[in-house]
Design a protein around this motif. Structure first.
Motif, PDB file in Angstrom:
ATOM      1  N   ASP A 204       0.860  -1.205   0.000  1.00 47.26           N
ATOM      2  CA  ASP A 204       0.000   0.000   0.000  1.00 47.26           C
ATOM      3  C   ASP A 204       0.885   1.241   0.000  1.00 47.26           C
ATOM      4  O   ASP A 204       1.680   1.437   0.916  1.00 47.26           O
ATOM      5  CB  ASP A 204      -0.875  -0.064   1.267  1.00 47.26           C
ATOM      6  CG  ASP A 204      -1.910   1.047   1.366  1.00 47.26           C
ATOM      7  OD1 ASP A 204      -2.051   1.833   0.410  1.00 47.26           O
ATOM      8  OD2 ASP A 204      -2.579   1.118   2.423  1.00 47.26           O
TER       9      ASP A 204
ATOM     10  N   HIS B 191      -2.246   2.158   9.206  1.00 47.43           N
ATOM     11  CA  HIS B 191      -2.893   0.918   9.656  1.00 47.43           C
ATOM     12  C   HIS B 191      -1.973  -0.276   9.503  1.00 47.43           C
ATOM     13  O   HIS B 191      -1.125  -0.303   8.602  1.00 47.43           O
ATOM     14  CB  HIS B 191      -4.158   0.681   8.829  1.00 47.43           C
ATOM     15  CG  HIS B 191      -3.919   0.795   7.334  1.00 47.43           C
ATOM     16  ND1 HIS B 191      -3.572  -0.277   6.563  1.00 47.43           N
ATOM     17  CD2 HIS B 191      -3.925   1.880   6.504  1.00 47.43           C
ATOM     18  CE1 HIS B 191      -3.396   0.137   5.307  1.00 47.43           C
ATOM     19  NE2 HIS B 191      -3.596   1.449   5.244  1.00 47.43           N
TER      20      HIS B 191
ATOM     21  N   HIS C  47      -6.575  -3.648   5.907  1.00 43.48           N
ATOM     22  CA  HIS C  47      -6.586  -2.737   7.055  1.00 43.48           C
ATOM     23  C   HIS C  47      -6.693  -3.542   8.346  1.00 43.48           C
ATOM     24  O   HIS C  47      -7.696  -4.196   8.585  1.00 43.48           O
ATOM     25  CB  HIS C  47      -7.744  -1.733   6.931  1.00 43.48           C
ATOM     26  CG  HIS C  47      -7.577  -0.787   5.781  1.00 43.48           C
ATOM     27  ND1 HIS C  47      -8.331  -0.854   4.635  1.00 43.48           N
ATOM     28  CD2 HIS C  47      -6.712   0.233   5.593  1.00 43.48           C
ATOM     29  CE1 HIS C  47      -7.947   0.098   3.793  1.00 43.48           C
ATOM     30  NE2 HIS C  47      -6.962   0.764   4.343  1.00 43.48           N
TER      31      HIS C  47
ATOM     32  N   THR D 162       1.315   0.762   7.709  1.00 42.26           N
ATOM     33  CA  THR D 162       1.535   1.914   6.829  1.00 42.26           C
ATOM     34  C   THR D 162       1.689   3.176   7.671  1.00 42.26           C
ATOM     35  O   THR D 162       1.183   3.257   8.790  1.00 42.26           O
ATOM     36  CB  THR D 162       0.359   2.157   5.863  1.00 42.26           C
ATOM     37  OG1 THR D 162      -0.747   2.701   6.599  1.00 42.26           O
ATOM     38  CG2 THR D 162      -0.065   0.877   5.149  1.00 42.26           C
TER      39      THR D 162
ATOM     40  N   GLU E 257       0.928   7.196   6.593  1.00 41.02           N
ATOM     41  CA  GLU E 257       0.342   7.886   5.432  1.00 41.02           C
ATOM     42  C   GLU E 257      -0.241   9.247   5.788  1.00 41.02           C
ATOM     43  O   GLU E 257      -1.445   9.481   5.633  1.00 41.02           O
ATOM     44  CB  GLU E 257      -0.706   6.994   4.768  1.00 41.02           C
ATOM     45  CG  GLU E 257      -1.731   6.350   5.714  1.00 41.02           C
ATOM     46  CD  GLU E 257      -2.697   5.447   4.968  1.00 41.02           C
ATOM     47  OE1 GLU E 257      -3.406   5.958   4.081  1.00 41.02           O
ATOM     48  OE2 GLU E 257      -2.750   4.239   5.254  1.00 41.02           O
TER      49      GLU E 257
ATOM     50  N   GLU F 123       2.398   7.901   1.290  1.00 41.71           N
ATOM     51  CA  GLU F 123       2.221   6.683   2.101  1.00 41.71           C
ATOM     52  C   GLU F 123       3.281   5.650   1.749  1.00 41.71           C
ATOM     53  O   GLU F 123       3.541   5.387   0.569  1.00 41.71           O
ATOM     54  CB  GLU F 123       0.831   6.076   1.820  1.00 41.71           C
ATOM     55  CG  GLU F 123       0.601   4.715   2.482  1.00 41.71           C
ATOM     56  CD  GLU F 123      -0.797   4.176   2.289  1.00 41.71           C
ATOM     57  OE1 GLU F 123      -1.437   4.506   1.258  1.00 41.71           O
ATOM     58  OE2 GLU F 123      -1.258   3.419   3.163  1.00 41.71           O
TER      59      GLU F 123
HETATM   60 CO    CO Z   1      -3.028   2.695   3.682  1.00 38.05          CO
END
Ligand code: CO
Ligand code: MF3
Ligand code: CO
Length: 274
Positions: free
Chosen positions: A121, A184, A191, A215, A217, A248
Motif C-alpha cells: 500500500d 494501519h 486494514h 503503513t 500515510e 504513504e
Molecule cells: Co493505507
C-alpha cells in the motif's frame, strides 16, 4: 499492555491483536510492495494536463492484469476502482472519473496491490504541469513528514513517537495534520490493527517491536485540519477547501529500525520525478 500474536498462529480477521510477522511474510510484503511502487513510478510519465483520473485508474488496472495481481481497492467495501485519485483540496479516497486534470493541480495517487495474498500500500503526490510554489512547499512538507515518521518507527519507540514526529514538524511548517484518517496494520489483510495516528506524543500508543508491519500515510493541509466526506460516501475534502497532500509507505519493523517495503525502484522521492 498490548496483545501481540505470531501472525502464523493468528486468526486472519482484525480482532484488535497486533500480528508479528516472520521472514516469509517480509519477503511476501517486499514483492507486493515493489510492484505497487513500480506502478507509482510508471504513473509519473502518465500524469499530465488533459489526462483523466479514469485513464490513471485504467493504467493501474492494466498494470495489475499484466502482472497477474489484484488491486485491493477494487470491490473493497463497495469501492469500484483500482486506485484513489485525490486532487487539490481532496484529502483522500478521491474517486477516479472523467474530468481531465488541469495545469497547476496536484493529485495523490494511492495504489494497493495484492500479490500472493500480501498487500503493498503506497501513495505519492504528482504535480500536473507547473504548480504554485505553495503547492510545491506542501508536497515537500508532507514528504518530509512521512520520512520523519519513518525515522521514528523503531523498537523502543511507540506509535505515538511516529505521530509526534509528524505533527511537530508539520505544525512547525505552519501546516496541519488531518485527524480523521490514519495509517494501519497491513499484511494479508488490507486494514488491520494497530491504527497509526499521524499526531500524538512520544511514548503514547502501542510499543513498536520487530515483526510489526503497517503503513504511515500522513495527510497534511495548508489550512485547517478539518475534513468532511462528500455525498458519494468516499471523497474526503478539507472543510476550508485548503490544499491537502499525502504520501504513504508500507514498512516493517526490524531489530534496528524499519524496512520501507514500498521504496521506489526508480529512486523517486519528491517530484519532479526524473
Ligand atoms: Co493505507
Ligand atoms: N489505500 C487506502 C489506504 O491507504 C485505502 C483506500 S480504500 C478505498 O489505506 F476503498 F477507498 F479504496
Ligand atoms: Co493507500
Amino acid at each position: 499492555m498490548n496483545n501481540y500474536v505470531d501472525a502464523l498462529a493468528a486468526p486472519m480477521k482484525n480482532n484488535g491483536t497486533i500480528k508479528l510477522y516472520g521472514a516469509d511474510a517480509f519477503a511476501g510484503m517486499r514483492k507486493a510492495s515493489r510492484l505497487t511502487a513500480q506502478c507509482l513510478d510508471e504513473l509519473a510519465a502518465i500524469v499530465a494536463p488533459g489526462v483523466t483520473t479514469r485513464q490513471i485508474d485504467d493504467f493501474v488496472f492494466g498494470f495489475a492484469m499484466d502482472n497477474g495481481i489484484y488491486p485491493a481497492t477494487l470491490n473493497y467495501r463497495g469501492y469500484t476502482h483500482s486506485c484513489c485519485t485525490s486532487i487539490n483540496h481532496v484529502v483522500c479516497h478521491g474517486i477516479p472519473g472523467d474530468k481531465p486534470l488541469r495545469e497547476g493541480e496536484i493529485v495523490n495517487i494511492d495504489v494497493t496491490f495484492v500479490v500472493d495474498g500480501w498487500h503493498g500500500d503506497s501513495s505519492r503526490m504528482y504535480p500536473v504541469g507547473e504548480i504554485k510554489r505553495s503547492a510545491e512547499r506542501l508536497i515537500e512538507v508532507t514528504y518530509n513528514s512521512l520520512m520523519l515518521g519513518i525515522e521514528a518507527a523503531k523498537p523502543g519507540n511507540h506509535t505515538g513517537n511516529i505521530g509526534a514526529a509528524i505533527q511537530e514538524y508539520a505544525e512547525s511548517e505552519r501546516c496541519s495534520v488531518v485527524r480523521d484518517f490514519c495509517g494501519h496494520g497491513v499484511g494479508q489483510l488490507f486494514h488491520d490493527a494497530p491504527n497509526i495516528l499521524h499526531y500524538g506524543r512520544p511514548g503514547e500508543g502501542v510499543a513498536l517491536v520487530p515483526g510489526m508491519i503497517f503503513t504511515i500515510e500522513p495527510m497534511i493541509n495548508l489550512g485547517r485540519p478539518g475534513v468532511k466526506v462528500l455525498a458519494d460516501g468516499w471523497t474526503a475534502v478539507t472543510r476550508d477547501r485548503s490544499l491537502s497532500a499525502q504520501f504513504e509507505h508500507t514498512i516493517g519493523i526490524t531489530d534496528t529500525g524499519c524496512e520501507i517495503f514500498t521504496i521506489s525502484p526508480a529512486g523517486y522521492t519528491i517530484p519532479p520525478y526524473l
